[in-house]
Write a protein that holds these residues in place. Structure first.
Motif, PDB file in Angstrom:
ATOM      1  N   THR A 105       0.830  -1.190   0.000  1.00 57.42           N
ATOM      2  CA  THR A 105       0.000   0.000   0.000  1.00 57.42           C
ATOM      3  C   THR A 105       0.871   1.249   0.000  1.00 57.42           C
ATOM      4  OG1 THR A 105      -0.077   0.063   2.421  1.00 57.42           O
ATOM      5  CG2 THR A 105      -1.846  -1.125   1.310  1.00 57.42           C
ATOM      6  N   LEU A 106       0.286   2.323  -0.494  1.00 56.59           N
ATOM      7  CA  LEU A 106       0.975   3.605  -0.490  1.00 56.59           C
ATOM      8  C   LEU A 106       1.360   3.984   0.930  1.00 56.59           C
ATOM      9  CD1 LEU A 106       0.020   6.624  -2.629  1.00 56.59           C
ATOM     10  CD2 LEU A 106       0.405   6.974  -0.210  1.00 56.59           C
ATOM     11  N   ALA A 119       4.102  11.399  -5.391  1.00 64.32           N
ATOM     12  CA  ALA A 119       3.451  10.125  -5.726  1.00 64.32           C
ATOM     13  C   ALA A 119       3.029  10.183  -7.183  1.00 64.32           C
ATOM     14  CB  ALA A 119       2.237   9.903  -4.825  1.00 64.32           C
ATOM     15  N   LEU A 120       3.497   9.217  -7.957  1.00 62.90           N
ATOM     16  CA  LEU A 120       3.123   9.130  -9.374  1.00 62.90           C
ATOM     17  C   LEU A 120       2.065   8.049  -9.497  1.00 62.90           C
ATOM     18  CD1 LEU A 120       3.279   9.402 -12.405  1.00 62.90           C
ATOM     19  CD2 LEU A 120       5.557   8.424 -12.375  1.00 62.90           C
ATOM     20  N   ILE A 121       0.845   8.474  -9.736  1.00 62.43           N
ATOM     21  CA  ILE A 121      -0.283   7.545  -9.669  1.00 62.43           C
ATOM     22  C   ILE A 121      -0.763   7.191 -11.071  1.00 62.43           C
ATOM     23  CG2 ILE A 121      -2.681   7.305  -8.914  1.00 62.43           C
ATOM     24  CD1 ILE A 121      -1.796   9.134  -6.526  1.00 62.43           C
ATOM     25  N   SER A 122      -0.687   5.905 -11.392  1.00 64.72           N
ATOM     26  CA  SER A 122      -1.076   5.461 -12.725  1.00 64.72           C
ATOM     27  C   SER A 122      -1.964   4.228 -12.644  1.00 64.72           C
ATOM     28  CB  SER A 122       0.179   5.171 -13.557  1.00 64.72           C
ATOM     29  OG  SER A 122       1.011   4.257 -12.863  1.00 64.72           O
ATOM     30  N   THR A 123      -2.786   4.188 -11.614  1.00 65.27           N
ATOM     31  CA  THR A 123      -3.738   3.088 -11.471  1.00 65.27           C
ATOM     32  C   THR A 123      -4.891   3.304 -12.442  1.00 65.27           C
ATOM     33  OG1 THR A 123      -5.109   4.265  -9.892  1.00 65.27           O
ATOM     34  CG2 THR A 123      -3.240   3.047  -9.001  1.00 65.27           C
ATOM     35  N   TYR A 127      -9.589   4.097  -9.235  1.00 70.44           N
ATOM     36  CA  TYR A 127      -8.889   4.033  -7.950  1.00 70.44           C
ATOM     37  C   TYR A 127      -7.972   5.237  -7.716  1.00 70.44           C
ATOM     38  CZ  TYR A 127     -10.246  -0.768  -8.854  1.00 70.44           C
ATOM     39  OH  TYR A 127     -10.953  -1.894  -9.164  1.00 70.44           O
ATOM     40  N   ARG A 130      -8.591   7.993  -4.886  1.00 71.67           N
ATOM     41  CA  ARG A 130      -8.394   7.483  -3.533  1.00 71.67           C
ATOM     42  C   ARG A 130      -6.900   7.446  -3.189  1.00 71.67           C
ATOM     43  NH1 ARG A 130      -8.897   2.359  -0.839  1.00 71.67           N
ATOM     44  NH2 ARG A 130     -10.007   2.669   1.114  1.00 71.67           N
ATOM     45  N   GLU A 131      -6.096   6.978  -4.143  1.00 67.53           N
ATOM     46  CA  GLU A 131      -4.654   6.911  -3.896  1.00 67.53           C
ATOM     47  C   GLU A 131      -4.068   8.329  -3.786  1.00 67.53           C
ATOM     48  OE1 GLU A 131      -3.014   4.125  -3.243  1.00 67.53           O
ATOM     49  OE2 GLU A 131      -4.766   2.857  -3.629  1.00 67.53           O
ATOM     50  N   GLN A 133      -5.579  10.981  -2.742  1.00 68.32           N
ATOM     51  CA  GLN A 133      -5.987  11.477  -1.421  1.00 68.32           C
ATOM     52  C   GLN A 133      -5.027  10.971  -0.338  1.00 68.32           C
ATOM     53  OE1 GLN A 133      -9.292  12.941  -0.757  1.00 68.32           O
ATOM     54  NE2 GLN A 133      -8.671  13.209   1.369  1.00 68.32           N
ATOM     55  N   ASP A 137      -2.479  12.970   2.137  1.00 64.30           N
ATOM     56  CA  ASP A 137      -2.497  12.749   3.585  1.00 64.30           C
ATOM     57  C   ASP A 137      -1.099  12.440   4.122  1.00 64.30           C
ATOM     58  OD1 ASP A 137      -5.185  13.186   3.830  1.00 64.30           O
ATOM     59  OD2 ASP A 137      -5.754  11.086   3.648  1.00 64.30           O
TER      60      ASP A 137
ATOM     61  N   VAL B  13      10.378   9.688  -6.030  1.00 62.57           N
ATOM     62  CA  VAL B  13       9.058   9.294  -6.527  1.00 62.57           C
ATOM     63  C   VAL B  13       8.594   7.956  -5.971  1.00 62.57           C
ATOM     64  CG1 VAL B  13       7.690   8.903  -8.606  1.00 62.57           C
ATOM     65  CG2 VAL B  13       9.590  10.527  -8.648  1.00 62.57           C
ATOM     66  N   LEU B  14       7.378   7.968  -5.468  1.00 60.57           N
ATOM     67  CA  LEU B  14       6.699   6.738  -5.074  1.00 60.57           C
ATOM     68  C   LEU B  14       5.690   6.417  -6.167  1.00 60.57           C
ATOM     69  CD1 LEU B  14       6.689   4.879  -2.602  1.00 60.57           C
ATOM     70  CD2 LEU B  14       4.805   6.213  -1.697  1.00 60.57           C
ATOM     71  N   GLY B  15       5.830   5.263  -6.802  1.00 62.92           N
ATOM     72  CA  GLY B  15       4.962   4.914  -7.923  1.00 62.92           C
ATOM     73  C   GLY B  15       3.823   4.025  -7.484  1.00 62.92           C
ATOM     74  N   VAL B  16       2.623   4.395  -7.899  1.00 59.37           N
ATOM     75  CA  VAL B  16       1.451   3.582  -7.591  1.00 59.37           C
ATOM     76  C   VAL B  16       0.776   3.252  -8.908  1.00 59.37           C
ATOM     77  CG1 VAL B  16      -0.667   3.417  -6.250  1.00 59.37           C
ATOM     78  CG2 VAL B  16       1.161   4.935  -5.477  1.00 59.37           C
ATOM     79  N   GLY B  17       0.984   2.047  -9.396  1.00 62.39           N
ATOM     80  CA  GLY B  17       0.370   1.672 -10.669  1.00 62.39           C
ATOM     81  C   GLY B  17       1.398   1.047 -11.583  1.00 62.39           C
ATOM     82  N   LEU B  18       1.673   1.724 -12.713  1.00 62.31           N
ATOM     83  CA  LEU B  18       2.570   1.146 -13.716  1.00 62.31           C
ATOM     84  C   LEU B  18       4.017   1.181 -13.222  1.00 62.31           C
ATOM     85  CD1 LEU B  18       0.993   3.011 -16.757  1.00 62.31           C
ATOM     86  CD2 LEU B  18       0.645   0.615 -16.141  1.00 62.31           C
ATOM     87  N   VAL B  35       5.210   0.954  -5.367  1.00 67.21           N
ATOM     88  CA  VAL B  35       4.312   0.230  -4.469  1.00 67.21           C
ATOM     89  C   VAL B  35       3.822  -0.999  -5.231  1.00 67.21           C
ATOM     90  CG1 VAL B  35       2.107   0.340  -3.248  1.00 67.21           C
ATOM     91  CG2 VAL B  35       3.581   2.353  -3.327  1.00 67.21           C
ATOM     92  N   TRP B  37       1.238  -2.360  -5.988  1.00 64.01           N
ATOM     93  CA  TRP B  37      -0.179  -1.993  -5.903  1.00 64.01           C
ATOM     94  C   TRP B  37      -1.086  -2.990  -6.604  1.00 64.01           C
ATOM     95  CZ3 TRP B  37      -4.324  -0.701  -9.050  1.00 64.01           C
ATOM     96  CH2 TRP B  37      -5.383  -0.031  -8.430  1.00 64.01           C
ATOM     97  N   GLU B 397       1.769  -5.150   7.409  1.00 68.18           N
ATOM     98  CA  GLU B 397       1.033  -4.095   6.704  1.00 68.18           C
ATOM     99  C   GLU B 397      -0.386  -3.917   7.216  1.00 68.18           C
ATOM    100  OE1 GLU B 397       1.548  -3.136   2.852  1.00 68.18           O
ATOM    101  OE2 GLU B 397       3.460  -4.153   2.564  1.00 68.18           O
TER     102      GLU B 397
END
Lengths: 493, 474
Positions: A105-106, A119-123, A127, A130-131, A133, A137, B13-18, B35, B37, B397
């Motif tokens: 998890t993040l 944070a680089l979000i590519s979901t 989703y 939410r990530e 947010q 936080d 950078v924290l990556g979430v996804g690709l 992550v 994810w 976790e």
């Protein structure tokens, strides 16, 4: 002058080797003559007594208790040592073998790596909010690559971020450069002192690639997302970005690349840009004129890059070739089609064609649906829902391309091939494969293309160009020049 | 990190996804971490909204605060094995025709095969029926009152039978003065906890009642109980995780008991009892369970806390309790264990997961302490020591903290993950991993294998919504 201090932790157990190690650590602290951590068994009590370390507190401990006994040069040294011991006894909240650790998890990743600032979000879009947010936080700036995020969620996230003094790039932010580091879909461009605020991805890519070709370079490229300058969102991220870049010492000038802002938002954005204290260039697609006279205006990304670099790109006269290209063409072929992977490139082409009297319909801009000429941005939300972006997976374009190549009404087909980090490792391949269907065919359309990339990109730029040329694609030096060639071809039919 | 710090110091950078984007950055020597994810396992938007509400802003803070209190109570517990007494003397109202069982509430009609088998055996043991057939009639006819162990301060492994004459071990939490009970481990082979109910099973139980129970009681009385926290701490460094592997703790306990036992009893009886304990590697499991219950009971009913206070299964349903929701059970159909089988058996023979023994995971042992016990990781098909560490790290976790006294050498002495937070379970989709024995689905056959099982996500989803409802009602 020395003082003996004992402290007892009821019912606390630690392996005796661990305790000896800890004892040595505490003994080595300043002002400590001797220190020992032991369970309160009678035998241990005797050892501590013989060493002159036991007082009545320690003597009252039971075999299940832990005694911390020390002799120090005074109360303050003793207290410091006790605090140190207690902290060590609290144990490790995480183990150190983090190289092999995976974080699901993040939140857990952010706790383990608190230095992360973006944070680089590519979901998938559902989703992403939410990530994002969660990232806010945890005190991180956010780049939302994902699309299909609602405008309500976008606005809420950006308001929250502004309150926290954090930046939200996106949603649908395909490209950014922070401190010249390319993020997501971005090219290996030169470092420089020009900073960009861009609504979305390929506009920033094309601009930074052209700027590099012109010998200049990029400092920051802040992607704000295609809707940021709409009246619903109110340019929250754009306004923050102007302030940030105005305050950034290494930024000499600011370039804005976007579609026209919302009516209510436009003036505030341009006022802020005009008064930011640094030279400003705006390339706002589809906006005829900006009233703020100290903002330089560019119609195309090439023009913007040339203004920023203060130099002209040595561009071959592509339209001059039009005559030769249509020489043997079947007279029934009259239509122009464009299949784009980059949204801003599609928009730019749309406008350049219009300025050259070719009216096209496209999903990138409001347009006349009655015209037969058509551009499609295959990276738009409606084409990517549940599918990969065509820059990640060029095969997404292939069925469309095969249809157009084999349509007997088509005279010219326009293609963009985008290189760089994030993009497919060999985007030319799918195009060259499709081009094989024209091999040996005499009655065929002209296929023109543009490669957005630099020689330092992870794909081999020269090889990509070579493969495309070999397969019969006529390459132009940039997107706006390709659109001019497309218009010139139609004009000579 | 403010936005201007980002522009000045550059991106980390924290990556979430690709993951490709993160690999690109790493290839340029930019600090970047991906992550691992996955989309949340929870698809119900109401559940996600509840988890978000419980995690954020002032509500999130009040839950965090309540959880700190819960953790403090967990970590300050001082469990001591103090005595052994007949269940009927310890548990109020446990008399004729009343049987306590593992897991959340359950009636005869819904009981799985081994549970029914054990119930019949228990009825014969207590003399309420002469034969197993008569016992079944009695139970099916509604003549037996069933109640969960957890409602009476008790726990029991697998079927978890507790009836009036059975000797129960008592663990006292000396910090809070509460007590918890568990029956004595019957050993391996045909045993009631796996649904066994023939004469040999009954005889073994009668021997526990007549011989082992009283001697253990005398011994504990004479040595003023045995502190359990230290035994666990040492057992972890000796390769036990206290659910599937208890060989070290059993030995340590035996070492504590043997000298006094030799003094308080006849040599032949002492020999018999010590031989039984030393021949049963799992003897300590039931002690660990009573300890788990004694540690978690003072954590029940802390307003706003999202910490799990009990996990338990009855062979049909899996149930959890959450501190902020008091004694409410959140249940879902129990899952099938995955694991290795004894020769001649396969997953076709397996009964769904069963027992109160998951109280051990609730305090951070068992599947949560897998890193301490690479041998067990092999048992569950994981194999390597690093796989074992992964199980423990993953459980971290979903937990609030790590226990500073129960440390694992192989994790650089990091503590076992403690304090399961239902919010973190729902947010991550990671459900507790439980090490378990596998019972045969038919009554009377016994254990056929061992493996792992996961707690169903649905229990945690319900708990999240219920807790959110309570907080929103204020």
């Amino acid at each position: 002058m020395s003082e003996i201090i004992n402290e007892v932790r009821k019912g606390f157990y630690l392996d005796s080797v661990a305790l000896m190690r800890l004892s040595a650590e505490i003994s080595a602290l300043g002002g400590i003559f001797e220190a020992v951590l032991m369970t309160g068994t009678p035998a241990n009590q005797q050892i501590m007594k013989d060493a002159g370390l036991l007082n009545e507190t320690g003597a009252a401990a039971s075999a299940n208790d832990l005694v911390i006994a020390l002799r120090a040069d005074g109360t303050s040294s003793a207290n410091r040592a006790l605090a140190h011991a207690q902290k060590s006894l609290q144990g490790k909240t995480k183990n150190t073998a983090s190289a092999d650790r995976r974080y699901s998890t993040l939140s857990s990743a952010s706790a383990a790596a608190p230095e992360m600032n973006l944070a680089l979000i590519s979901t998938p879009g559902a989703y992403a909010a939410r990530e994002a947010q969660l990232a806010l936080d945890h005190g991180m700036n956010v780049m939302i690559f994902s699309d299909n995020v609602s405008v309500e969620k976008e606005t809420a996230l950006k308001r929250k971020a502004r309150d926290l003094d954090l930046l939200v790039m996106g949603p649908d932010c395909g490209t950014a450069y922070i401190n010249s580091v390319p993020l997501a879909f971005a090219n290996a461009v030169a470092k420089g002192s020009t900073s960009v605020i861009a609504a979305s991805g390929t506009g920033l890519q094309e601009f930074s690639v052209l700027l590099t070709q012109l010998g200049a370079g990029i400092r920051h490229g802040i992607g704000v997302g295609g809707r940021d300058m709409s009246d619903e969102v109110g340019a929250i991220s754009t306004m923050m970005a102007i302030d940030l870049l105005a305050a950034d010492e290494l930024t000499d000038q600011i370039v804005l690349i976007s579609k026209p802002p919302g009516e209510k938002t436009a003036n505030a954005v341009f006022e802020k840009l005009a008064s930011c204290g640094k030279p400003a260039i705006a390339c706002v697609f589809g906006l005829k004129e900006i009233t703020q006279t100290n903002i330089q205006q560019a119609d195309t990304l090439l023009a913007a890059a040339e203004m920023a670099a203060g130099a002209r790109l040595d561009v071959p006269d592509h339209p001059k070739n039009a005559q030769a290209l249509v020489k043997d063409m079947n007279a029934k072929r009259k239509i122009l089609k464009g299949l784009y992977t980059g949204g801003t490139l599609c928009t730019e082409a749309h406008l350049v064609l219009r300025d050259n009297n070719v009216h096209v319909s496209s999903n990138a801009l409001q347009s006349d649906p009655s015209t037969p000429h058509q551009l499609i941005d295959l990276g738009a939300d409606e084409y990517t829902l549940g599918k990969p972006h065509p820059m990640l997976e060029p095969a997404v374009r292939t069925p469309f391309l095969l249809d157009e190549l084999n349509d007997p009404a088509n005279a010219v087909i326009m293609l963009d091939i985008v290189l760089g980090y994030g993009a497919h490792h060999d985007p030319a391949h799918e195009v060259t494969q499709a081009m094989q269907s024209l091999q040996g065919v005499t009655d065929k359309p002209v296929v023109i293309g543009t490669v957005c990339g630099t020689r330092d990109d992870p794909q081999n730029y020269l090889q990509q160009c070579e493969a495309l040329t070999q397969s019969g694609v006529i390459l132009c030096s940039c997107n706006s020049e390709m659109a001019k060639l497309g218009a010139a071809i139609l004009a000579r039919l | 990190m403010s936005a201007s710090d980002l522009l000045t110091s550059g991106p980390k950078v924290l990556g979430v996804g690709l993951n490709g984007f993160i690999k690109d950055l790493q290839s340029q020597n930019i600090a970047a971490l991906a992550v691992d994810w996955r989309p949340p396992a929870t698809t119900d938007p109401h559940v996600l909204a509840a988890a978000d509400h419980l995690s954020n802003d002032s509500v999130g803070e009040s839950v965090d605060k309540a959880n700190e209190k819960a953790i403090e109570r967990m970590l300050s517990a001082d469990p001591v094995l103090v005595e052994v007494q007949p269940a009927g003397d310890l548990i109020e109202g446990l008399g004729k025709h009343k049987i306590l069982h593992a897991g959340p509430p359950l009636e005869w009609q819904s009981m799985c095969g081994p549970m029914r088998g054990a119930v019949c055996g228990a009825i014969v043991l207590e003399g309420w029926a002469k034969t197993l057939e008569a016992a079944e009639k009695l139970a099916a006819g509604g003549e037996i009152e069933f109640s969960p162990n957890h409602h009476h301060g008790a726990v029991g492994p697998m079927t978890g039978m507790t009836t009036q004459s059975m000797p129960l071990m008592v663990v006292e939490n000396r910090t809070y003065g509460n007590r918890a009970y568990c029956a004595i481990n019957e050993g391996l082979g045909k045993v009631m906890r796996f649904g066994g109910n023939d004469e040999s099973v009954i005889e073994k139980l009668q021997w526990l009642e007549s011989t082992l129970g009283p001697l253990l009681a005398d011994t504990l009385l004479a040595c003023d109980g045995v502190g359990l926290k230290n035994i666990i701490a040492r057992g972890l460094s000796m390769g036990d995780e206290m659910h599937q592997r208890n060989v070290a703790c059993t030995s340590l306990l035996l070492r504590e008991l043997a000298p006094t036992m030799a003094r308080v009893s006849e040599p032949d009886t002492a020999y018999e009892v010590l031989k039984f304990i030393s021949g049963n590697d799992q003897f300590f499991l039931n002690v660990a369970m009573a300890m788990g219950k004694a540690i978690m009971d003072p954590v029940r009913d802390i307003t706003n806390s999202s910490i799990v206070t009990a996990m338990s299964r009855n062979g049909t349903e899996f149930g959890i309790r959450v501190s902020g929701c008091g004694d409410e059970w959140f249940t879902a159909p129990v899952e099938m264990p995955r694991g290795l089988y004894f020769p001649g058996f396969s997953e076709n023979d397996a009964n769904p997961d069963m027992g109160d023994s998951t109280i051990v995971e609730t305090v951070g042992l068992g599947g949560f302490a897998m890193a301490a016990s690479p041998a067990v990781a092999g048992f569950v098909g994981a194999g390597s020591a690093s796989d074992a560490a992964n199980y423990t790290n993953q459980m971290a976790e979903i937990c609030c903290t790590r226990n500073p006294e129960w440390t694992i050498p192989a994790l650089d002495f990091a503590g076992v993950p403690s304090g399961i937070d239902v919010r973190q379970v729902v947010n991550s989709g990671i459900t507790p991993t439980i090490n378990t024995g596998i019972a045969h689905r038919e009554p009377g056959i016994g254990q056929v294998g061992a493996g792992i099982v996961n707690a169903p996500l649905a229990c945690f989803e319900q708990a999240c919504r219920a807790l959110d409802k309570r907080l929103s009602a204020v």
